[in-house]
Motif scaffolding. Structure first.
Motif, short mmCIF file in Angstrom:
data_model
loop_
_atom_site.label_atom_id
_atom_site.label_comp_id
_atom_site.label_asym_id
_atom_site.label_seq_id
_atom_site.Cartn_x
_atom_site.Cartn_y
_atom_site.Cartn_z
N SER A 185 42.94 20.16 38.35
CA SER A 185 43.83 19.62 37.12
C SER A 185 44.45 20.77 36.49
CB SER A 185 42.31 19.06 36.29
OG SER A 185 41.80 20.07 35.80
N ASN A 186 44.38 21.69 36.53
CA ASN A 186 45.25 22.86 35.71
C ASN A 186 46.36 23.14 36.82
OD1 ASN A 186 44.29 23.58 32.86
ND2 ASN A 186 42.63 23.21 34.15
N HIS A 187 46.37 22.78 37.92
CA HIS A 187 47.54 23.13 38.96
C HIS A 187 47.39 24.61 39.48
CE1 HIS A 187 48.98 19.05 37.90
NE2 HIS A 187 49.02 19.36 36.72
N MET A 188 46.39 25.21 39.54
CA MET A 188 46.21 26.36 40.01
C MET A 188 46.77 26.77 41.55
SD MET A 188 42.79 27.94 38.01
CE MET A 188 42.24 27.11 36.60
N SER A 189 47.07 25.61 41.98
CA SER A 189 47.57 25.76 43.58
C SER A 189 48.89 26.22 43.53
CB SER A 189 47.33 24.47 44.28
OG SER A 189 48.09 23.20 43.24
N ARG A 190 49.52 26.31 42.46
CA ARG A 190 51.03 26.70 41.98
C ARG A 190 51.13 27.99 42.36
NH1 ARG A 190 49.46 25.94 36.72
NH2 ARG A 190 49.88 27.53 35.14
N GLY A 191 50.25 28.72 42.32
CA GLY A 191 50.04 30.18 42.70
C GLY A 191 50.77 31.13 41.91
N ASN A 192 50.47 32.41 42.14
CA ASN A 192 51.18 33.70 41.29
C ASN A 192 50.32 33.50 39.92
OD1 ASN A 192 53.01 34.87 43.23
ND2 ASN A 192 54.02 32.84 43.02
N LEU A 193 49.05 33.30 39.66
CA LEU A 193 48.37 33.18 38.55
C LEU A 193 47.24 34.35 38.50
CD1 LEU A 193 47.80 29.25 38.23
CD2 LEU A 193 49.55 30.78 37.11
N ARG A 194 46.91 34.67 37.56
CA ARG A 194 45.73 35.65 37.41
C ARG A 194 44.76 34.92 36.65
NH1 ARG A 194 46.29 41.71 35.45
NH2 ARG A 194 47.31 41.84 37.44
N ILE A 195 43.59 34.73 37.34
CA ILE A 195 42.47 33.92 37.05
C ILE A 195 41.28 34.65 36.93
CG2 ILE A 195 41.11 31.88 37.78
CD1 ILE A 195 43.58 31.10 39.57
N ALA A 212 40.86 31.60 44.91
CA ALA A 212 41.47 32.36 45.90
C ALA A 212 42.07 31.86 46.81
CB ALA A 212 40.39 33.59 46.26
N LYS A 213 41.54 30.75 47.10
CA LYS A 213 41.97 30.08 48.56
C LYS A 213 42.83 28.87 48.31
CE LYS A 213 38.38 31.64 51.68
NZ LYS A 213 37.05 31.22 52.75
N ILE A 214 42.98 28.45 47.15
CA ILE A 214 43.70 27.27 46.83
C ILE A 214 45.29 27.78 46.91
CG2 ILE A 214 44.05 27.40 44.29
CD1 ILE A 214 43.56 24.34 44.38
N ASN A 215 45.56 29.26 46.58
CA ASN A 215 46.76 29.63 46.87
C ASN A 215 46.53 31.01 47.01
OD1 ASN A 215 49.59 30.99 46.50
ND2 ASN A 215 50.23 28.79 45.71
N PRO A 216 46.69 31.71 48.05
CA PRO A 216 46.55 33.20 48.41
C PRO A 216 47.35 34.17 47.40
CG PRO A 216 46.78 32.06 50.45
CD PRO A 216 47.45 31.04 49.37
N THR A 217 48.24 33.49 46.51
CA THR A 217 49.16 34.59 45.85
C THR A 217 48.38 34.68 44.33
OG1 THR A 217 50.34 32.65 45.02
CG2 THR A 217 51.11 33.86 46.72
N ASN A 218 47.35 33.90 44.25
CA ASN A 218 46.40 34.23 42.92
C ASN A 218 45.82 35.35 42.89
OD1 ASN A 218 47.27 31.60 41.74
ND2 ASN A 218 45.56 30.37 42.92
N GLU A 219 45.80 35.90 41.88
CA GLU A 219 44.92 37.19 41.69
C GLU A 219 43.51 36.82 41.03
OE1 GLU A 219 47.03 40.31 39.62
OE2 GLU A 219 48.34 40.35 41.29
N VAL A 220 42.30 36.83 41.43
CA VAL A 220 41.16 36.47 41.10
C VAL A 220 40.30 37.56 40.61
CG1 VAL A 220 39.27 35.14 41.35
CG2 VAL A 220 41.35 34.20 42.27
N TYR A 221 39.69 37.60 39.58
CA TYR A 221 38.93 38.69 38.77
C TYR A 221 37.61 38.00 38.49
CZ TYR A 221 42.49 42.07 39.16
OH TYR A 221 43.53 43.00 39.54
N VAL A 222 36.61 38.64 38.71
CA VAL A 222 35.33 38.21 38.11
C VAL A 222 34.93 38.86 36.83
CG1 VAL A 222 32.51 38.23 38.28
CG2 VAL A 222 34.24 37.46 40.15
N ILE A 223 34.62 38.32 35.53
CA ILE A 223 34.34 38.89 34.47
C ILE A 223 32.76 38.75 34.11
CG2 ILE A 223 34.81 38.87 31.92
CD1 ILE A 223 37.41 37.45 33.01
N SER A 224 32.18 40.01 33.83
CA SER A 224 30.65 39.95 33.79
C SER A 224 30.22 40.86 32.81
CB SER A 224 30.08 40.12 35.20
OG SER A 224 28.71 40.01 34.94
N ARG A 225 28.96 40.98 32.44
CA ARG A 225 28.54 42.06 31.51
C ARG A 225 28.03 43.27 32.35
NH1 ARG A 225 24.86 39.21 26.63
NH2 ARG A 225 26.22 37.34 26.32
N SER A 226 27.97 43.19 33.59
CA SER A 226 27.61 44.17 34.37
C SER A 226 28.70 44.35 35.72
CB SER A 226 26.20 44.38 34.74
OG SER A 226 26.05 43.47 35.83
#
Length: 377
Positions: A185-195, A212-226
């Motif tokens: 719904s937020n159109h993250m498939s458009r790519g070149n996004l940092r998520i 990551a797989k909806i568009n390989p140009t996306n940069e995906v990070y996990v945010i956690s307490r550890s």
């Protein structure tokens, strides 16, 4: 004398707010003309099941048979004479023996603006798959042998799905669509996004794969307490893990590298005391924090209004997705080899599994092998 108008059933049910599940025998109706009788094969354990078993949201009907993310096989379709399917059913696309997925919803009006827009979860007459009430009966979920489901709410599983994949698919019907819906719904498939995906649990580990797989140009990070799951996060498609917690000095160091860099943050965590203000520091101007994790109904989380205003950021909520979108998600997973990481248990182990869920002691989702353990109930 047996009631021929009812289907004998058995499962595990919570009888009161203690939330302890015990074996319970009950009956359900034969499927009506627009319904299916589904034999449950595999059912995921969602934190919502625990909330409902203990009546945390004040909507539980007891006895409560939980389970709203499950895979089953069609046993019978509603007919005027209630006969089993011998060939194609009256509903195009369904046949006896087909595998189907069932999620959060089992009924709605199918006529209102929300339903016609594939947002059945927003329908005023939407009914939950368990502990709901429709057509004169309480609904019972996937911790039981059989479930009656309206055909419009069954999602078809591809016929060539391998057995080892099928047994791990159940969490897609809740955890999967819960995270897939806001990404679409937020159109993250458009790519070149940092998520940024906040939390790497039952929802988070699927969100990473989708983003990551909806568009390989996306940069995906996990945010956690550890950072103790960093290697696993990378295996799932993340570029790395960012540690954000309650230590201001450490957070300041993180912000020097990652502050004002993220287009989207997808918050999959449903716990108290989240550092929401710190998360907002990660967002770019015009960025969006999307929350999908549901805390207890009475909990209030402070909102960092200044950060929202100064950067024109948004906080967005997202529930699940409609049935068409859920079918799209299942097909996307099939095409891109996205599978939940699961630990399998028997129905008799469900109370122990509940306790381990509360301790986050599972990678990443429990799945009950219902068909293999129901006969011992």
């Amino acid at each position: 004398m047996a009631n021929v108008d009812r289907v004998p059933n058995v499962g595990y049910a919570a009888m009161n707010t203690k939330g302890v599940l015990v074996p319970w025998k009950y009956t359900i109706r034969h499927p009506l003309e627009d319904e299916l009788l589904v034999r449950v094969l595999y059912c995921g354990i969602c934190h919502t099941d625990i909330h409902m078993a203990e009546n945390d949201w004040h909507t539980t009907r007891y006895p409560c048979v939980p389970g709203h993310e499950f895979i089953g096989v069609i046993e019978m379709a509603g007919r005027s004479e209630l006969e089993q399917i011998d060939g194609p059913s009256s509903e195009p696309g369904f046949e006896k023996g087909d595998y189907v997925g069932i999620g959060f919803m089992c009924d709605s009006c199918l006529e209102c603006e929300s339903c016609l827009d594939d947002r059945q979860m927003h329908c005023d007459k939407q009914v939950d798959t368990f502990s709901g009430f429709t057509r004169g009966e309480v609904t019972y979920g996937g911790y039981g042998k059989f479930v009656v489901i309206r055909k419009a709410f069954a999602v078809k599983i591809p016929k060539d799905t391998k057995p080892e994949i099928l047994r791990d698919m159940a969490p897609l019907m809740c955890a999967g669509i819960t995270t897939y819906a806001p990404i679409v719904s937020n159109h993250m498939s458009r790519g070149n996004l940092r998520i940024g995906v906040i939390g790497l649990g039952g929802l988070g580990h699927l969100a990473v794969q989708f983003a990551a797989k909806i568009n390989p140009t996306n940069e995906v990070y996990v945010i956690s307490r550890s950072k103790n799951k960093e290697q696993l996060a990378k295996q799932l498609g993340a570029l790395g893990m960012i540690q954000v917690g309650s230590d201001p000095e450490k957070n300041d160091g993180v912000m020097k590298e990652y502050g004002n860099r993220f287009d989207y943050l997808l918050d999959t965590v449903a716990v108290s005391g989240k550092p929401l203000a710190e998360y907002m520091r990660l967002l770019k101007p015009l960025g969006t924090l999307i929350t999908v994790g549901l805390p207890p109904v009475d909990e209030i989380i402070p909102m960092p209004v200044t950060a929202l205003v100064m950067k024109n950021c948004s906080i967005q909520g997202s529930l699940v997705g409609g049935i068409k979108l859920t079918q799209n998600m299942i097909d996307f997973c099939h095409e891109h080899s996205i599978t939940p990481m699961c630990e399998h248990v028997k129905l008799s182990q469900v109370n122990e599994a509940f306790q381990r869920v509360l301790k986050s002691d599972v990678l990443f989702r429990f799945v009950i092998d219902v068909a293999d353990s129901i006969d011992s109930v």
